[in-house]
Write a protein that holds these residues in place. Structure first.
Motif, PDB file in Angstrom:
ATOM      1  N   SER A  76       0.870  -1.168   0.000  1.00  0.00           N
ATOM      2  CA  SER A  76       0.000   0.000   0.000  1.00  0.00           C
ATOM      3  C   SER A  76       0.913   1.225   0.000  1.00  0.00           C
ATOM      4  CB  SER A  76      -0.881   0.017   1.248  1.00  0.00           C
ATOM      5  OG  SER A  76      -0.088   0.273   2.407  1.00  0.00           O
ATOM      6  N   PRO A  77       0.403   2.419  -0.292  1.00  0.00           N
ATOM      7  CA  PRO A  77       1.274   3.602  -0.257  1.00  0.00           C
ATOM      8  C   PRO A  77       2.003   3.766   1.077  1.00  0.00           C
ATOM      9  CG  PRO A  77      -0.762   4.150  -1.376  1.00  0.00           C
ATOM     10  CD  PRO A  77      -0.938   2.756  -0.824  1.00  0.00           C
ATOM     11  N   GLU A  78       1.289   3.585   2.178  1.00  0.00           N
ATOM     12  CA  GLU A  78       1.904   3.746   3.497  1.00  0.00           C
ATOM     13  C   GLU A  78       2.947   2.668   3.766  1.00  0.00           C
ATOM     14  OE1 GLU A  78      -1.891   5.800   3.224  1.00  0.00           O
ATOM     15  OE2 GLU A  78      -1.361   3.707   2.871  1.00  0.00           O
ATOM     16  N   GLU A  79       2.684   1.456   3.317  1.00  0.00           N
ATOM     17  CA  GLU A  79       3.658   0.372   3.487  1.00  0.00           C
ATOM     18  C   GLU A  79       4.927   0.639   2.671  1.00  0.00           C
ATOM     19  OE1 GLU A  79       0.562  -3.360   4.299  1.00  0.00           O
ATOM     20  OE2 GLU A  79       1.183  -2.833   2.243  1.00  0.00           O
ATOM     21  N   TYR A  80       4.744   1.210   1.501  1.00  0.00           N
ATOM     22  CA  TYR A  80       5.906   1.511   0.665  1.00  0.00           C
ATOM     23  C   TYR A  80       6.782   2.585   1.309  1.00  0.00           C
ATOM     24  CZ  TYR A  80       8.750   2.943  -3.282  1.00  0.00           C
ATOM     25  OH  TYR A  80       9.804   3.273  -4.085  1.00  0.00           O
ATOM     26  N   VAL A  81       6.154   3.629   1.815  1.00  0.00           N
ATOM     27  CA  VAL A  81       6.908   4.683   2.506  1.00  0.00           C
ATOM     28  C   VAL A  81       7.675   4.102   3.689  1.00  0.00           C
ATOM     29  CG1 VAL A  81       6.706   6.806   3.854  1.00  0.00           C
ATOM     30  CG2 VAL A  81       5.330   6.514   1.783  1.00  0.00           C
ATOM     31  N   ALA A  82       7.013   3.237   4.458  1.00  0.00           N
ATOM     32  CA  ALA A  82       7.673   2.602   5.600  1.00  0.00           C
ATOM     33  C   ALA A  82       8.833   1.727   5.155  1.00  0.00           C
ATOM     34  CB  ALA A  82       6.660   1.777   6.391  1.00  0.00           C
ATOM     35  N   PHE A  83       8.667   1.023   4.052  1.00  0.00           N
ATOM     36  CA  PHE A  83       9.735   0.166   3.526  1.00  0.00           C
ATOM     37  C   PHE A  83      10.983   0.980   3.192  1.00  0.00           C
ATOM     38  CE2 PHE A  83      11.817  -1.425  -0.358  1.00  0.00           C
ATOM     39  CZ  PHE A  83      12.343  -2.607   0.137  1.00  0.00           C
ATOM     40  N   ILE A  84      10.803   2.109   2.534  1.00  0.00           N
ATOM     41  CA  ILE A  84      11.938   2.964   2.186  1.00  0.00           C
ATOM     42  C   ILE A  84      12.626   3.458   3.455  1.00  0.00           C
ATOM     43  CG2 ILE A  84      12.634   5.138   1.102  1.00  0.00           C
ATOM     44  CD1 ILE A  84      11.909   2.976  -0.918  1.00  0.00           C
ATOM     45  N   GLN A  85      11.851   3.871   4.428  1.00  0.00           N
ATOM     46  CA  GLN A  85      12.412   4.400   5.669  1.00  0.00           C
ATOM     47  C   GLN A  85      13.133   3.331   6.478  1.00  0.00           C
ATOM     48  OE1 GLN A  85       9.817   8.329   6.689  1.00  0.00           O
ATOM     49  NE2 GLN A  85       9.047   6.429   7.572  1.00  0.00           N
ATOM     50  N   GLN A  86      12.690   2.102   6.371  1.00  0.00           N
ATOM     51  CA  GLN A  86      13.329   1.003   7.099  1.00  0.00           C
ATOM     52  C   GLN A  86      14.642   0.568   6.451  1.00  0.00           C
ATOM     53  OE1 GLN A  86      10.158  -1.853   6.957  1.00  0.00           O
ATOM     54  NE2 GLN A  86       8.931  -0.753   8.472  1.00  0.00           N
ATOM     55  N   ASN A  87      14.952   1.101   5.287  1.00  0.00           N
ATOM     56  CA  ASN A  87      16.140   0.653   4.557  1.00  0.00           C
ATOM     57  C   ASN A  87      17.125   1.786   4.280  1.00  0.00           C
ATOM     58  OD1 ASN A  87      15.940  -2.381   3.645  1.00  0.00           O
ATOM     59  ND2 ASN A  87      13.861  -1.553   3.585  1.00  0.00           N
ATOM     60  N   GLY A  88      17.284   2.664   5.268  1.00  0.00           N
ATOM     61  CA  GLY A  88      18.372   3.629   5.245  1.00  0.00           C
ATOM     62  C   GLY A  88      18.074   4.976   4.625  1.00  0.00           C
ATOM     63  N   PHE A  89      16.787   5.321   4.471  1.00  0.00           N
ATOM     64  CA  PHE A  89      16.437   6.595   3.861  1.00  0.00           C
ATOM     65  C   PHE A  89      15.403   7.331   4.707  1.00  0.00           C
ATOM     66  CE2 PHE A  89      18.010   3.978   0.440  1.00  0.00           C
ATOM     67  CZ  PHE A  89      18.805   4.852  -0.287  1.00  0.00           C
ATOM     68  N   TRP A  90      15.487   8.643   4.669  1.00  0.00           N
ATOM     69  CA  TRP A  90      14.505   9.493   5.324  1.00  0.00           C
ATOM     70  C   TRP A  90      13.591  10.079   4.253  1.00  0.00           C
ATOM     71  CZ3 TRP A  90      14.238  15.088   5.129  1.00  0.00           C
ATOM     72  CH2 TRP A  90      13.226  15.616   5.954  1.00  0.00           C
ATOM     73  N   VAL A  91      12.307   9.725   4.306  1.00  0.00           N
ATOM     74  CA  VAL A  91      11.355  10.169   3.278  1.00  0.00           C
ATOM     75  C   VAL A  91      10.985  11.623   3.521  1.00  0.00           C
ATOM     76  CG1 VAL A  91       9.064   9.828   2.281  1.00  0.00           C
ATOM     77  CG2 VAL A  91      10.468   7.842   2.895  1.00  0.00           C
ATOM     78  N   GLU A  92      11.231  12.439   2.513  1.00  0.00           N
ATOM     79  CA  GLU A  92      10.972  13.872   2.615  1.00  0.00           C
ATOM     80  C   GLU A  92       9.577  14.229   2.126  1.00  0.00           C
ATOM     81  OE1 GLU A  92      12.986  17.107   0.062  1.00  0.00           O
ATOM     82  OE2 GLU A  92      14.101  17.080   1.951  1.00  0.00           O
ATOM     83  N   ARG A  93       9.165  13.613   1.027  1.00  0.00           N
ATOM     84  CA  ARG A  93       7.805  13.859   0.542  1.00  0.00           C
ATOM     85  C   ARG A  93       7.335  12.703  -0.317  1.00  0.00           C
ATOM     86  NH1 ARG A  93       7.322  18.023  -4.563  1.00  0.00           N
ATOM     87  NH2 ARG A  93       9.274  17.570  -5.636  1.00  0.00           N
ATOM     88  N   TRP A  94       6.011  12.510  -0.311  1.00  0.00           N
ATOM     89  CA  TRP A  94       5.433  11.499  -1.178  1.00  0.00           C
ATOM     90  C   TRP A  94       3.986  11.862  -1.463  1.00  0.00           C
ATOM     91  CZ3 TRP A  94       1.335   8.220   0.278  1.00  0.00           C
ATOM     92  CH2 TRP A  94       1.021   8.218   1.645  1.00  0.00           C
ATOM     93  N   GLN A  95       3.504  11.390  -2.600  1.00  0.00           N
ATOM     94  CA  GLN A  95       2.109  11.587  -2.963  1.00  0.00           C
ATOM     95  C   GLN A  95       1.706  10.509  -3.959  1.00  0.00           C
ATOM     96  OE1 GLN A  95       3.248  15.481  -5.048  1.00  0.00           O
ATOM     97  NE2 GLN A  95       1.425  14.874  -6.208  1.00  0.00           N
ATOM     98  N   VAL A  96       0.428  10.276  -4.056  1.00  0.00           N
ATOM     99  CA  VAL A  96      -0.087   9.262  -4.964  1.00  0.00           C
ATOM    100  C   VAL A  96      -0.567   9.931  -6.251  1.00  0.00           C
ATOM    101  CG1 VAL A  96      -1.772   7.416  -5.315  1.00  0.00           C
ATOM    102  CG2 VAL A  96      -0.768   7.777  -3.048  1.00  0.00           C
ATOM    103  N   LEU A  97      -0.002   9.482  -7.366  1.00  0.00           N
ATOM    104  CA  LEU A  97      -0.400   9.983  -8.679  1.00  0.00           C
ATOM    105  C   LEU A  97      -1.379   9.016  -9.324  1.00  0.00           C
ATOM    106  CD1 LEU A  97       3.090  11.082 -10.096  1.00  0.00           C
ATOM    107  CD2 LEU A  97       1.494  12.397  -8.679  1.00  0.00           C
TER     108      LEU A  97
END
Length: 209
Positions: A173-194
């Motif tokens: 899901s969008p929220e799961e994807y954001v969490a996945f990126i953050q769990q793997n060494g990155f700080w998410v600055e912005r995201w949106q669903v297109l």
């Protein structure tokens, strides 16, 4: 990665149809991606695009940056990309997303568009991206999101795609994807669903260290 586990044979066959599919089903989403990327990239940046496909993103953001190394594991995709009229600061080559040949801390930004959900081991891909990305470097990683769709809708589409040789390994899901990126060494600055053929999560993040 071998052909049986990474879809290389499918993408080699699909290369000639790729641009048509984007124009037919996802043109507006891709134009919005180009706009968003261009607003975050800088003229001093050396950029790596992983899984470039036929080079659509690389060609459309080249004017915003110093250089673009655009790579894909499919020789046929790279062949199609090289036939296009690309800016002089774009170079296409064949590279596997796991085991990139570039040195540590080589790029100011890495782009990987609509690919993390279709690679067998996205954690390893992010690990190698992090290795070649400079400290605090920019990751732009739009990816189609399926995890929040109803089972009947997704299962029908998945069966059709699998029948023609396309494999999806991760269903976030969008929220799961954001969490996945953050769990793997990155700080998410912005995201949106297109809005696209499937919901497309546009995401920008920075390397944590």
């Amino acid at each position: 990665m071998g052909e049986r586990s990474d879809n290389k044979s499918f993408w080699n066959r699909y290369a000639r149809l790729y641009d048509f599919e984007i124009r037919r089903f996802n043109a507006k989403a891709y134009l919005e991606m180009y706009r968003l990327m261009s607003s975050s990239l800088l003229p001093v940046m050396d950029v790596l695009e992983v899984a470039t496909g036929t080079g659509l993103v690389a060609i459309n953001i080249a004017a915003c940056v110093r250089s673009v190394e655009a790579v894909d594991f499919s020789p046929k995709m790279v062949e199609v990309a090289r036939k296009k009229k690309a800016p002089d600061n774009v170079r296409f080559s064949i590279e596997d997303a796991i085991g990139l040949s570039f040195g540590d801390n080589s790029f100011d930004a890495v782009i990987i568009s609509n690919a993390l959900h279709i690679v067998p081991d996205p954690v390893k891909v992010l690990r190698d991206i992090s290795r070649v990305l400079k400290p605090k470097g920019l990751l732009i990683a739009p990816t189609y999101s399926h995890g929040h769709l109803g089972d009947s809708t997704w299962n029908l589409n998945a069966k059709i795609l699998k029948f023609i040789g396309f494999e999806t390994y991760s269903k976030w899901s969008p929220e799961e994807y954001v969490a996945f990126i953050q769990q793997n060494g990155f700080w998410v600055e912005r995201w949106q669903v297109l809005r696209a053929a499937f919901p497309l999560v546009y995401l920008e993040a920075h390397k944590s260290q």
